[in-house]
Design an enzyme around this catalytic site. Structure first.
Site, PDB file in Angstrom:
ATOM      1  N   CYS A 121       5.256   0.970   5.142  1.00  0.00           N
ATOM      2  CA  CYS A 121       5.913   0.324   6.251  1.00  0.00           C
ATOM      3  C   CYS A 121       6.019   1.198   7.323  1.00  0.00           C
ATOM      4  CB  CYS A 121       6.932  -0.627   6.020  1.00  0.00           C
ATOM      5  SG  CYS A 121       7.246  -2.136   7.215  1.00  0.00           S
TER       6      CYS A 121
HETATM    7 CU   LIG Z   1       8.580  -2.603   8.694  1.00  0.00          CU
END
Ligand SMILES: [Cu+]
Lengths: 210, 210
Positions: A121
């Site tokens: 992420c």
């Molecule tokens: Cu994220």
């Protein structure tokens, strides 16, 4: 004789048990954090959840309160070697990981000794690339333009999970399971990853490899 | 005039904000628990994580330590209505949910008032069916024979997520994201579920409906 056998067994077990450190901060993405820990534990790893904050308890990005096993500043971590170090995403969690000197020292030390580094992420861009650790590494991250711009190599950027040498990177909560299973595969082999995936009712996805 | 507008806004917001209670116990599956909370919060729900244990801090099935917002025995919960009540799986977590009188009272009260009940993995069989709450309900659960045997209806048992009236049931960690997004869809509509799924990099799966 039994005592000897047990001692031998304990030695062999200590030699073969895989270990992982998963870092966590206030604002870490809780699905990414917990999926990594859970999946690695299911595979048989001994997992240490380490807080980069001043306290063991952190509040993750959507308010889930997690209690770490120890602080990243813990003296016991200064010389300890893990088979894998995992950085979850989430903001501002990934910034807190980036700004943790003891964590980044630990990551660099594990890079030098050939260990596995996982990041997902926001973490590949915000925590690793900011410290110039992804130069010439094929990697992916959350598909936000400001994160992507920090990755020097864009070749594999659209794959959910990318492995390049010591690095396994991934994109976000929806790829957290594939990311975690890629870590399991790297540490324990394909068969164990298949076994863990099956028990979790996951179809093992393909990992793009350099 | 501004004060009036703000009061009005607060009233409208209170009327439209969706609320969910997610129960948790020692031995609850942490991916299932955290994915439900995270996904519902992303959709805009106010989520209460409630421990059925004597303490707020629980140790989930693979060792992750979670801190709940309150105890299920909290007096404030006796009259409170949530839009959804969610039971994660994991063993022995689902047994602890089953054995919690205040939780099962709350579930029954929410069933009577037409609210949504979500259960995944061991929870449909162990926590709901044991209390005869799934009679004549199309449902699924973790595909273990001893769990499946507790479900009276076997028609939809192989689907990852099944909705039947007030009930949304699902199978395990690998279906936790689809389960959570089905809860979002039921509470907030398809468009919001699509939006949350997209931000999490998940492709919205189909939910089997009766
Ligand atoms: Cu994220």
């Amino acid at each position: 004789r039994t005592a000897h056998a047990l001692r031998l067994l304990a030695t062999v077990s200590a030699m073969t048990t895989k270990t992982a450190l998963v870092a966590v901060a206030n604002g870490s993405e809780e699905i990414e954090t917990v999926t990594a820990v859970d999946t690695l534990v299911r595979a048989g790893a001994h997992v240490t959840l380490a807080s980069v904050e001043k306290e063991l308890q952190v509040t993750a990005s959507r308010g889930v309160k997690l209690v770490a096993d120890l602080l990243i500043s813990d003296a016991s971590l200064r010389s300890k070697q893990f088979d894998a170090v995992v950085l979850p995403g989430g903001m501002p969690g990934a910034e807190h990981l980036r700004d943790s000197q003891p964590l980044m020292d630990l990551v660099k030390r594990h890079l030098e000794t050939g260990k596995l580094i996982g990041a997902i992420c926001a973490a590949p861009a915000v925590a690793l690339a900011s410290h110039h650790l992804l130069n010439d590494v094929k990697a992916t991250c959350y598909p936000a333009p400001n994160f992507r711009a920090k990755l020097t190599s864009h070749a594999h950027i659209d794959d959910p999970v990318v492995r390049d040498g010591q690095f396994i990177t991934s994109q976000g909560p929806g790829t957290a399971m594939a990311f975690s299973l890629a870590l399991v595969e790297a540490l324990f082999g394909h068969e164990q990853a298949e076994k863990v995936a099956k028990a979790m009712l996951v179809t093992l996805p393909a990992v793009s490899k350099r």
